[in-house]
Scaffold this motif. Structure first.
Motif, PDB file in Angstrom:
ATOM      1  N   THR A 288      49.028  23.791  40.324  1.00 46.85           N
ATOM      2  CA  THR A 288      49.012  23.377  38.926  1.00 46.85           C
ATOM      3  C   THR A 288      47.742  23.773  38.198  1.00 46.85           C
ATOM      4  N   ASP A 289      46.666  24.052  38.899  1.00 48.75           N
ATOM      5  CA  ASP A 289      45.417  24.386  38.237  1.00 48.75           C
ATOM      6  C   ASP A 289      44.873  25.681  38.803  1.00 48.75           C
ATOM      7  N   LEU A 290      45.081  26.769  38.072  1.00 48.31           N
ATOM      8  CA  LEU A 290      44.618  28.069  38.528  1.00 48.31           C
ATOM      9  C   LEU A 290      43.209  28.389  38.036  1.00 48.31           C
ATOM     10  N   SER A 291      42.621  27.487  37.268  1.00 50.36           N
ATOM     11  CA  SER A 291      41.309  27.772  36.697  1.00 50.36           C
ATOM     12  C   SER A 291      40.222  27.879  37.753  1.00 50.36           C
ATOM     13  N   GLU A 292      40.421  27.275  38.910  1.00 49.58           N
ATOM     14  CA  GLU A 292      39.403  27.300  39.953  1.00 49.58           C
ATOM     15  C   GLU A 292      39.597  28.430  40.962  1.00 49.58           C
ATOM     16  N   LEU A 293      40.719  29.138  40.878  1.00 47.62           N
ATOM     17  CA  LEU A 293      40.996  30.197  41.843  1.00 47.62           C
ATOM     18  C   LEU A 293      40.373  31.508  41.392  1.00 47.62           C
ATOM     19  N   SER A 294      39.849  32.257  42.332  1.00 47.20           N
ATOM     20  CA  SER A 294      39.239  33.538  42.022  1.00 47.20           C
ATOM     21  C   SER A 294      40.321  34.570  41.720  1.00 47.20           C
ATOM     22  N   THR A 295      40.015  35.454  40.801  1.00 49.02           N
ATOM     23  CA  THR A 295      40.916  36.563  40.493  1.00 49.02           C
ATOM     24  C   THR A 295      40.235  37.879  40.836  1.00 49.02           C
ATOM     25  N   LEU A 296      39.322  37.811  41.787  1.00 49.64           N
ATOM     26  CA  LEU A 296      38.433  38.923  42.092  1.00 49.64           C
ATOM     27  C   LEU A 296      38.778  39.578  43.425  1.00 49.64           C
ATOM     28  N   VAL A 297      38.834  40.912  43.403  1.00 49.03           N
ATOM     29  CA  VAL A 297      38.927  41.702  44.626  1.00 49.03           C
ATOM     30  C   VAL A 297      37.555  42.337  44.834  1.00 49.03           C
TER      31      VAL A 297
END
Length: 138
Positions: free
Chosen positions: A36-45
């Motif tokens: 429910t909360d994607l704000s804390e997940l990294s979107t970095l490779v």
């Protein structure tokens, strides 16, 4: 309704309701386990280039890294490399600039001034070179 062998087995072995079996990650909440909360997940490779990497592989390395980022559905790509490789990596990047993610950057190994998140997706140079070669061959 006919009960199957699996139904019988699962009713005998289930001691806890399924909602308590879900992994306890901060981004997972509720009984469904839906993130429910994607704000804390990294979107970095992050791709780590070794000191002994072959500069001839840099074009396929960057192509594979860019493709990996797209395949994983992530937004940002950082390539961490020794200073001596950065000029040749930059030349290789210029050749495929349109394929690189908008938030692409190089970082000098061991002198990088910003932190990479612990949950970044870290890929080895060998794995993205392999992917880049496979994509070039197809």
């Amino acid at each position: 309704m006919t009960r199957t062998q699996l139904d019988l087995w699962s009713s005998e072995t289930a001691e806890e309701p399924p909602s308590t079996i879900l992994p306890t990650h901060p981004e997972v909440s509720g009984e469904t386990g839906i993130i429910t909360d994607l704000s804390e997940l990294s979107t970095l490779v992050t791709v780590l280039v070794d000191d002994d990497a072959d500069p001839l592989d840099f074009p396929v390395l960057l192509a594979g890294a860019a493709s990996s980022t797209r395949i994983l559905g992530l937004d940002e790509l950082h390539v961490i490399a020794p200073a001596r490789h950065l000029p040749k990596l930059a030349v290789a990047a210029s050749e495929i600039a349109d394929d690189l993610p908008e938030t692409f950057q190089f970082c000098e190994a061991e002198t990088c001034v910003h932190e990479h998140p612990d949950d970044a997706t870290v890929l080895t140079a060998e794995s993205v070179v392999w992917l880049g070669r496979k994509l070039a061959a197809s």
